[in-house]
Structures are given as structure tokens and as C-alpha cells.
Design an enzyme around this catalytic site. Structure first.
Site, PDB file in Angstrom:
ATOM      1  N   GLU A 313      16.637  12.572  -7.306  1.00 52.57           N
ATOM      2  CA  GLU A 313      15.470  11.665  -7.856  1.00 52.57           C
ATOM      3  C   GLU A 313      14.375  11.728  -6.844  1.00 52.57           C
ATOM      4  O   GLU A 313      14.100  10.777  -6.126  1.00 52.57           O
ATOM      5  CB  GLU A 313      16.237  10.103  -8.015  1.00 52.57           C
ATOM      6  N   CYS A 409      17.994  -0.110 -12.344  1.00 49.83           N
ATOM      7  CA  CYS A 409      17.074  -0.619 -11.111  1.00 49.83           C
ATOM      8  C   CYS A 409      15.826  -0.901 -11.968  1.00 49.83           C
ATOM      9  O   CYS A 409      14.889  -1.932 -11.419  1.00 49.83           O
ATOM     10  CB  CYS A 409      17.215   0.204 -10.197  1.00 49.83           C
TER      11      CYS A 409
HETATM   12  O1  FUB Z   1      20.071   3.200  -5.374  1.00 52.32           O
HETATM   13  C1  FUB Z   1      19.610   2.130  -6.028  1.00 52.32           C
HETATM   14  C2  FUB Z   1      18.476   2.543  -7.235  1.00 52.32           C
HETATM   15  O2  FUB Z   1      19.178   3.244  -8.030  1.00 52.32           O
HETATM   16  C3  FUB Z   1      17.502   3.404  -6.785  1.00 52.32           C
HETATM   17  O3  FUB Z   1      16.433   2.802  -6.089  1.00 52.32           O
HETATM   18  C4  FUB Z   1      17.170   4.246  -7.927  1.00 52.32           C
HETATM   19  O4  FUB Z   1      16.409   5.363  -7.810  1.00 52.32           O
HETATM   20  C5  FUB Z   1      18.358   4.462  -8.594  1.00 52.32           C
HETATM   21  O5  FUB Z   1      19.196   5.499  -8.105  1.00 52.32           O
HETATM   22 ZN    ZN Z   2      14.771   2.518 -11.240  1.00 51.52          ZN
END
Ligand code: FUB
Ligand code: ZN
Length: 634
Positions: A313, A409
């Protein structure tokens, strides 16, 4: 140096475009997300409420259920409460406040005697607390709950959650500073939250802890390898040697490139910029500035999205900005807005507001279905039926917004951002009021001044301010406006423009009008973005437009836009919001290529093409979508 102070959320009463979105959050998103967290919405299970209930039971020695969900599931509660608090700050609502209080009671009951608070390690594995900073997200969850506590106290004056989170922050301070345990957050977040808590309570321990986490990061690039070797369990088996993933390969003050997980990165940079402005730390600000330039000059999508690869990501290498496999997480665009807003507090320059609105009007809003009950996490700039969401390379790029996610999230993050947008839009410094974003509505400032802004932005480009009580109105002039005119009480004026802001001297009752050039325009990518060679995007004002199957049929991938033609307003589509402007532009469609490859040159047929704002895509059908079109000037 802290150059200005953002207004509190309660000081802005929205109307117009922003008002509509805030109403959507208040009436749809917040109630819907509450039902999701209670597992009453019939979507992907959340378990947020039940986790707090079970943690409370575990602490009381009662029989209890298992923890459910992601290790950071508690953070959804923090973001939702924060959204609820901002909404209450603008519009009182007894039922919402009662729901928030209900959740706060559960959170308080889930706090351990020593101040520790995290349901994952309270329901079970209490002996594993703080063992896995790399993956376990305890500091991330605490950060979100701290942010919620500050917002809820500011909105309602109620201290319960604030007291809980101050005890939690004191516990964390004891662990990492007084007892000297090594480490820093695997997922930055708590740094910016501690800065908020410090500003609210003046508790120096919060500032010290934020600085400690920021300055410790990367001092020992092998920290996570050692941490992993010292325990016999993992969450996901993360690679502890990939320091770039969590921005810990080197001390933050030496970092020059935005790398790794994009949300982690921008949350960290936000905390750094916060600390730099609070403590007048020039060296830290300079590091922020280098990281800012790395993003906006080399790693930013035209939609204000960041993080171009699904792998981790994360940010990819410079100029690697593929449209169809983009990750561009909604949270990352929100985090970029946070970073931009804190940079503004160090350095009043229009470029930060430009990026805030780029991220807001495009990626953040694209994250939300018009009904407020479905959400994109990943925001590609191209959707290809049969490939997006299906091909191994494109599994992450969904064609339609799901109602919820196992990793949820983004939806509550969008809710808290939209409901607090006033504090990104307006600020003050002495007798000057700043307008960073064109947010219609009424604003009252602490310096006693008030302002009323009327505009049809982002579809209309005249912005009128009626002002009393200040001496200077400072308004950002968007970089894309080729010509901006200013009027005071109907007379044309030529204000001083400094670093992207027009500074206009004002007296009580003055009416200031800006006329921005928001005419549709084609934008061309740098030749260094290999995946966009020969393409153009259509934009109008802050909005990036896209071409969808719903307007054009099944020809998107076979079309050229004629960049010599002028984009004109097209008849509206009743399935879109009534003010949403569709554009029509000249173009061509290739035809006659049936076989996989052929020596026969395709026929070019002229065709009018229709575009809608990117933030609205995927609302009418599961269909093809493109931002970057093949460009021709025939
Ligand atoms: O790891 C917590 C949240 O979940 C991150 O900020 C997002 O990118 C997702 O991976
Ligand atoms: Zn998110």
C-alpha cells in the site's frame, strides 16, 4: 514557527456543496457506521462494539467472547467518535451524543488499571502488550482514541474520554520514557494525536512523547529486526528488515524521499510538521519540506491520491503513477491533507491549499458513494470491466464501492475529515483571516471577526465574502486559475499577492469578490510518467473529470479526446447531484479492429465524449472509467 491558528470545527457553519456533504455525513454516514460497528447493518462484520464489551468483561474477570477483526479494530471507534464529535460541534443531536456516550462508557470500561487500553491485548494475550510495535498497532489505536477524546471534549465539554486517554498517554509515557523501553510506532499516528492532546491540555509529557517517537524513529534501523527476534509470535509475519515500509531506515531528519506505506508516511510527516511548528524546529521543517517535494513533484496522482502500488500500500519509485493499478488509498489522500494543513502552519504558501483541495475534491470524495453507505478504499484512475477487480494485477481496484471492509480504515476517516473540513478551510493570525479553501458558509473567528462566504464552488467560480471585524482577508489564489479578478464593494482592485495568497485590506461590512478562472482545461502529464505517454486529462476548477461507460457506452478505451476542442457544459444527468456539471468534448473513436492484432489501420470516427467529475464515478453503473484519455489534436 506557528504562523496561524485554524478555527475550531464549531466556528464554521457550512452551506452549499460542503454543506451537502456535511449533511450526508451527519444523516447517513455516521448513523450507518454506528450500525456497522454494532454489527447491525448486515455488512462485513465489524466487532468494534463487541471488542470493547469483551475487553471490559475480561478485565472484570467475567466470561467473554474472543477479539474480532484486525489488530487495529479499535481505531474505527476512535475515528467514528471523532466524526460524531465534529458533527455535534456543528449541529447538536441528542441521539448521536447518547450513542457516542454509550461507546465512550464501553471504552472506559475496557481500560486496564495501569492506563493501558487496547482490546486486542486485553481480551487475551495481556502478557504480549508492547511486544510487537512493528505490527500490533497499539500506539496507532491509542492515537486515534486520543484524537477522538480531544474532539469530543471540545465539542461537548465532557471529560470522560479525555480522562481515559490522558491516563493512557501517561501509561505510554511511563513505558517508553520513564521506564526507557525502546521503540517507536510501526504505524505512525500517535505523534500527531499527542500534539493535539498537548495543545489541549498543555501536558508537557505529550509533547515530550511525540518528540521522542519522532526522533527515535530510524536511529536504530535494525530495531524491528531485534524486536522480531525477541518474540515468538507475529500478526502477519511482516518483514522486519524492510525499514522503508514504516519510514524507519534512517532518522527522520535525514529522510529525503517519501517511501513505504503511504498512510504511515503522511501521518508521520503530519506529526513532524506539527512538532516543527510548535517548537520552531527549522531542521525538522526542512526535512518535512524535502518529503513534501518528493511527494508533490514526483509521486502525486492528478487526483491528489498517493501510494501508487498495492505492494505494501506504498509509494513506488518516482514518476511511477499507473492509472489502472493505482492504490491511492482514501486514507492516504486524507493523510496528505493533514500533512498539507500542518505545513501551512509552518509556511503560509498557496501550494499547500492547492494540494488539500486536489486531494479533497477528487480522491477523498471519490471514496464515498452518493448514498453515504458504500466506500472505496482504493481509488484507481481507470476501471476496465473484466480486468479491474479480476485480473491478478488488478484485484485491488474494485469497480463498485462495497458497504464495508474487513480493514475498514477509510470510511470513518472520510467521515471525520468531511465533518471537520472547516478547520482546513479557515485560519486566523492577529487581525488577518485566512481562507485556504473555498468553503461556503459562515465563520466566526477568535479575533472577533466574522465572515460569510457564498460560492457555487467547485462548479461555480465566483466567491463572495462579507466581512466584519478584521483588517486583512488573505485568500488563496488557486495555481490553476489563469486569471483571477478581485473586487471590493463592486470596484476592481489589485491586491498584493504573496506566495499564492491575495492579501486584501478590509473594513467592517466590506464585500470582497473573487472571480476565478475555472474554465475546463486539458492537463498533460510529464513525459517522465511512462504509463501516461500521449494522454490528457480534462479538469475544471479543482475537479478532475473522468469518462465513464454510463455516458459514453463501451468505447472508453478506444477513444481519443480532441484537445483542440473546447469542453462545454452538457445536459445534466438526473442520477447525479443536481449541481454536478457534466462536460462534453470533441473526440474520436477507433473502430474496425476485431482481431487481437491486425495490419488493417483502425477507422477513426468523430464522436462527442462526455465527462463527469471523477469524485462521482461508479455511482450509476459498474462500468468503464478513465481519467487519462488518449489525446489527439487533429
Ligand atoms: O494499518 C492500519 C490501516 O490499515 C492503514 O493506515 C491502512 O493503510 C490499512 O492498511
Ligand atoms: Zn484507509
Amino acid at each position: 514557527m506557528k504562523t496561524m491558528k485554524s478555527i475550531p470545527v464549531s466556528a464554521y457553519k457550512s452551506s452549499g456543496f460542503i454543506g451537502d456533504y456535511q449533511e450526508l455525513v451527519r444523516k447517513e454516514m455516521i448513523p450507518y457506521q454506528y450500525r456497522v460497528m454494532k454489527d447491525e447493518a448486515g455488512t462485513e462484520k465489524s466487532g468494534v462494539f463487541s471488542n470493547f464489551i469483551n475487553a471490559g468483561k475480561a478485565l472484570r474477570g467475567e466470561e467473554h467472547g474472543d477479539f474480532y477483526g484486525m489488530v487495529f479494530q479499535d481505531s474505527d471507534a476512535g475515528k467514528w467518535l471523532e466524526a460524531a464529535a465534529y458533527s455535534l460541534a456543528s449541529v447538536p443531536d441528542e441521539q448521536l451524543e447518547a450513542r457516542a456516550d454509550e461507546l465512550i462508557d464501553l471504552i472506559a470500561a475496557a481500560q486496564d488499571k495501569d492506563g493501558y487500553l487496547d482490546t486486542r491485548f486485553t481480551i487475551s494475550d495481556r502478557d504480549r502488550r508492547w511486544e510487537n510495535l512493528l505490527e500490533a498497532h497499539e500506539l496507532y489505536c491509542a492515537g486515534h482514541l486520543i484524537e477522538a477524546a480531544c474532539a469530543y471534549y471540545e465539542a461537548t465539554g465532557k471529560r470522560k474520554l479525555l480522562d481515559v486517554m490522558q491516563r493512557c498517554a501517561a501509561h505510554i509515557h511511563r513505558h517508553f520514557i520513564e521506564e526507557g523501553r525502546p521503540g517507536f510506532p510501526g504505524h505512525p499516528e500517535i505523534e500527531l494525536a499527542l500534539m493535539k492532546l498537548y495543545r489541549l491540555t498543555s501536558d508537557k509529557r505529550c509533547l515530550e512523547l511525540a518528540k521522542h517517537f519522532i526522533d527515535t524513529r530510524g536511529q536504530d534501523p535494525d530495531f524491528y529486526k531485534k524486536e522480531k527476534a525477541s518474540r515468538d509470535w507475529t500478526v502477519w509475519g511482516n518483514d522486519a528488515s524492510n525499514g522503508d515500509y514504516q519510514q524507519s531506515s534512517r532518522p527522520v531528519r535525514e529522510q529525503t524521499e517519501a517511501v513505504g506505506h503511504a498512510v504511515r508516511a503522511v501521518y508521520l510527516y503530519t506529526g513532524m510538521a506539527d512538532l516543527a511548528s510548535e517548537t520552531e524546529d527549522k531542521e525538522l521543517f526542512n526535512a518535512c519540506r524535502r518529503l513534501w517535494e518528493s511527494i508533490v513533484n514526483r509521486k502525486l496522482y492528478i487526483t491528489g491520491g498517493i501510494g501508487s502500488t498495492v505492494h505494501g500500500e506504498a509509494f513506488s519509485v518516482d514518476f511511477d503513477l499507473p492509472p489502472d493499478t493505482a492504490y491511492s488509498e482514501t486514507c492516504a489522500a486524507i493523510g496528505l491533507m493533514f500533512f498539507a494543513s500542518r505545513m501551512l502552519e509552518n509556511d503560509i504558501s498557496g501550494e499547500y491549499g492547492d494540494v488539500m483541495e486536489q486531494a479533497f475534491y477528487n480522491t477523498v470524495l471519490a471514496g464515498i458513494q452518493l448514498d453515504g453507505q458504500r466506500f472505496f478504499y482504493v481509488n484507481p484512475l481507470e476501471a476496465v470491466p473484466g480486468v479491474s477487480g479480476v485480473a491478478p494485477t488488478h484485484r485491488h481496484t474494485l469497480m463498485k464501492r462495497p458497504g464495508w471492509y474487513a480493514c475498514a480504515c477509510c470510511p470513518p476517516n472520510a467521515a471525520r475529515l468531511i465533518s471537520s473540513i472547516g478547520k482546513y478551510a479557515y485560519a486566523e493570525s492577529g487581525d488577518t483571516v485566512y481562507c485556504h479553501l473555498f468553503a461556503p458558509g459562515k465563520v466566526s473567528f477568535e479575533n472577533g471577526s466574522s465572515l460569510h462566504c457564498e460560492t457555487g464552488y467547485p462548479y461555480g467560480f465566483t466567491v463572495t465574502y462579507k466581512i466584519t471585524g478584521c483588517t486583512t482577508l488573505a485568500v488563496r489564489v488557486p495555481h490553476w486559475s489563469r486569471e483571477t479578478s478581485f473586487f471590493k464593494n463592486g470596484e476592481a482592485i489589485t491586491p498584493e499577492i504573496r506566495k499564492g495568497y491575495a492579501y486584501i485590506p478590509v473594513n467592517d461590512g466590506d464585500e470582497i469578490r473573487l472571480v476565478i478562472d475555472g474554465k475546463p482545461r486539458f492537463v498533460y502529464p510529464s513525459e517522465r510518467i511512462h504509463s501516461l505517454s500521449g494522454k490528457a486529462a480534462l479538469c475544471m476548477g479543482p475537479l478532475v473529470y473522468c469518462f465513464e461507460g454510463a455516458d459514453n457506452g463501451d468505447i472508453i478505451a478506444a477513444s481519443y479526446v480532441d484537445t483542440g476542442s473546447e469542453a462545454k457544459p452538457a445536459f445534466p444527468d438526473p442520477r447525479l447531484p443536481k449541481n454536478a456539471l457534466r462536460l462534453a468534448v470533441g473526440g474520436y473513436v477507433r473502430a474496425g479492429q476485431e482481431s487481437l492484432y491486425s495490419t488493417a489501420a483502425p477507422r477513426l470516427e468523430p464522436r462527442e465524449l462526455y465527462a463527469i467529475p471523477y469524485c462521482l464515478w461508479g455511482n450509476r453503473a459498474e462500468n468503464a472509467m478513465r481519467v487519462w484519455m488518449d489525446a489527439a489534436r487533429l
